[in-house]
Design a protein around this motif. Structure first.
Motif, PDB file in Angstrom:
ATOM      1  N   ALA A 145       0.788  -1.254  -0.116  1.00 57.14           N
ATOM      2  CA  ALA A 145      -0.032   0.079   0.039  1.00 57.14           C
ATOM      3  C   ALA A 145       0.733   1.339   0.117  1.00 57.14           C
ATOM      4  N   SER A 146       1.901   1.067   0.777  1.00 57.28           N
ATOM      5  CA  SER A 146       2.776   2.465   0.785  1.00 57.28           C
ATOM      6  C   SER A 146       3.561   2.855  -0.467  1.00 57.28           C
ATOM      7  N   VAL A 147       3.958   1.641  -1.173  1.00 50.92           N
ATOM      8  CA  VAL A 147       4.780   1.833  -2.633  1.00 50.92           C
ATOM      9  C   VAL A 147       3.625   2.280  -3.358  1.00 50.92           C
ATOM     10  N   GLY A 148       2.347   1.810  -3.558  1.00 59.06           N
ATOM     11  CA  GLY A 148       1.174   1.996  -4.340  1.00 59.06           C
ATOM     12  C   GLY A 148       0.886   3.505  -3.967  1.00 59.06           C
ATOM     13  N   TRP A 149       0.555   3.817  -2.849  1.00 59.44           N
ATOM     14  CA  TRP A 149       0.162   5.331  -2.643  1.00 59.44           C
ATOM     15  C   TRP A 149       1.179   6.316  -3.018  1.00 59.44           C
ATOM     16  N   ILE A 150       2.498   5.988  -2.704  1.00 59.14           N
ATOM     17  CA  ILE A 150       3.448   7.167  -3.256  1.00 59.14           C
ATOM     18  C   ILE A 150       3.579   7.160  -4.721  1.00 59.14           C
ATOM     19  N   ILE A 151       3.555   6.201  -5.494  1.00 60.97           N
ATOM     20  CA  ILE A 151       3.478   6.013  -6.836  1.00 60.97           C
ATOM     21  C   ILE A 151       2.216   6.878  -7.434  1.00 60.97           C
ATOM     22  N   ASN A 152       1.213   6.646  -6.717  1.00 60.55           N
ATOM     23  CA  ASN A 152      -0.120   7.170  -7.171  1.00 60.55           C
ATOM     24  C   ASN A 152       0.034   8.738  -6.906  1.00 60.55           C
ATOM     25  N   GLU A 153       0.653   9.071  -5.834  1.00 61.67           N
ATOM     26  CA  GLU A 153       0.746  10.661  -5.584  1.00 61.67           C
ATOM     27  C   GLU A 153       1.460  11.235  -6.721  1.00 61.67           C
ATOM     28  N   ALA A 154       2.647  10.501  -7.199  1.00 64.21           N
ATOM     29  CA  ALA A 154       3.528  11.180  -8.004  1.00 64.21           C
ATOM     30  C   ALA A 154       2.941  11.300  -9.410  1.00 64.21           C
ATOM     31  N   GLY A 205      -8.144   9.415  -9.625  1.00 66.65           N
ATOM     32  CA  GLY A 205      -7.627  10.518  -8.534  1.00 66.65           C
ATOM     33  C   GLY A 205      -6.231   9.977  -7.543  1.00 66.65           C
ATOM     34  N   LYS A 206      -6.296  10.650  -6.383  1.00 61.84           N
ATOM     35  CA  LYS A 206      -5.177  10.051  -5.751  1.00 61.84           C
ATOM     36  C   LYS A 206      -5.691   9.690  -4.244  1.00 61.84           C
ATOM     37  N   GLY A 207      -4.820   9.167  -3.610  1.00 60.80           N
ATOM     38  CA  GLY A 207      -5.172   8.533  -2.182  1.00 60.80           C
ATOM     39  C   GLY A 207      -6.380   7.941  -1.891  1.00 60.80           C
ATOM     40  N   ALA A 227      -3.450  12.225   6.868  1.00 63.66           N
ATOM     41  CA  ALA A 227      -3.024  13.357   6.240  1.00 63.66           C
ATOM     42  C   ALA A 227      -4.194  13.642   5.125  1.00 63.66           C
ATOM     43  N   SER A 228      -4.808  12.384   4.591  1.00 62.99           N
ATOM     44  CA  SER A 228      -5.876  12.721   3.808  1.00 62.99           C
ATOM     45  C   SER A 228      -7.095  13.213   4.164  1.00 62.99           C
ATOM     46  N   LEU A 247       3.858  15.897   5.762  1.00 57.80           N
ATOM     47  CA  LEU A 247       3.075  15.651   4.487  1.00 57.80           C
ATOM     48  C   LEU A 247       2.566  16.912   4.347  1.00 57.80           C
ATOM     49  N   PRO A 248       2.418  17.017   2.882  1.00 52.97           N
ATOM     50  CA  PRO A 248       1.775  18.375   2.390  1.00 52.97           C
ATOM     51  C   PRO A 248       0.206  18.334   2.656  1.00 52.97           C
ATOM     52  N   ASP A 249      -0.656  19.482   2.922  1.00 55.17           N
ATOM     53  CA  ASP A 249      -2.182  19.252   3.139  1.00 55.17           C
ATOM     54  C   ASP A 249      -2.570  18.752   1.771  1.00 55.17           C
ATOM     55  N   THR A 250      -1.828  18.677   0.622  1.00 55.06           N
ATOM     56  CA  THR A 250      -2.638  18.317  -0.731  1.00 55.06           C
ATOM     57  C   THR A 250      -2.400  16.718  -0.755  1.00 55.06           C
ATOM     58  N   TRP A 251      -2.050  16.132   0.120  1.00 56.07           N
ATOM     59  CA  TRP A 251      -1.729  14.674   0.195  1.00 56.07           C
ATOM     60  C   TRP A 251      -2.817  13.800   0.012  1.00 56.07           C
TER      61      TRP A 251
END
Length: 219
Positions: free
Chosen positions: A87-96, A114-116, A205-206, A215-219
């Protein structure tokens, strides 16, 4: 609003569970063992590492039940660790902004999800059902190994159909020395524990801006 309050409550409970979860190593019980005295927590070395070399278990969960119970705790930790790392890898890739090409369903491209949390919410219901059924099939396969992991079976093994294995399918670890295997198991647990905390942070953060300063507010 109501949704935000519910989300905050869920996250508080999730973070509390993660904080209290035992990080000490649990040993697989001998086959048929149901009443064998449990070793002291300090003796369960595999899985325990710095900065808690004797294990992290402030709630005393490792003192509950039998060796079979402890094997269940360890199996649950391994499963959650693996899911959290994926999930961590997938989330980070998706955020990118990296997505699969094509459509997840007819007329629904992966790039439109979308993201997250929003990405999961936008998956069509049929897609969610397929994902949940696939997860259930893997979980069921892990419970049907013989001997069962609570009765001396191999922790973390997931047998598949026709003799295939869903975890380490090419048996890359079989030829490794035992000390190397133990080190890799420790690495998997440590990375998985960090991933569980990481995913909990992503979710927080989401829903709540500023809840995770890193983490940024847009995460």
């Amino acid at each position: 609003d109501h949704r935000l309050r519910d989300s905050v409550g869920i996250m508080q409970k999730l973070l509390l569970c993660l904080a209290l979860a035992p990080a000490a190593g649990f040993l697989s019980p001998a086959p048929g063992a149901t009443s064998v005295a449990r070793p002291a927590l300090a003796d369960l070395k595999e899985g325990a590492s710095n900065p808690f070399p004797d294990g992290w278990d402030p709630a005393g969960l490792a003192d509950l039940g039998t060796p079979a119970t402890l094997a269940w705790f360890r199996a649950a930790e391994i499963k959650h660790s693996r899911v959290a790392m994926a999930a961590s890898v997938g989330w980070i890739i998706n955020e990118a902004g990296i997505t699969f090409d094509g459509d997840i369903a007819t007329g629904v491209p992966f790039s439109s999800l979308g993201k997250g949390i929003a990405a999961w919410e936008n998956v069509p219901d049929a897609g969610k059902l397929q994902i949940i059924l696939a997860m259930g099939a893997i979980e069921t396969a892990s419970e049907f190994q013989s001997p069962h992991y609570m009765k001396g079976g191999k922790l973390g093994a997931i047998p598949g159909p026709f003799g295939l294995k869903l975890w380490d399918p090419v048996s890359s670890m079989s030829a490794m020395p035992e000390d190397v295997k133990a080190n890799k198991r420790q690495m998997e647990l440590n990375n998985g524990r960090l991933a569980m905390i990481g995913v909990a942070s992503f979710i927080a953060a989401s829903y709540v801006d500023g809840s995770v300063p890193a983490l940024p507010d847009t995460w």
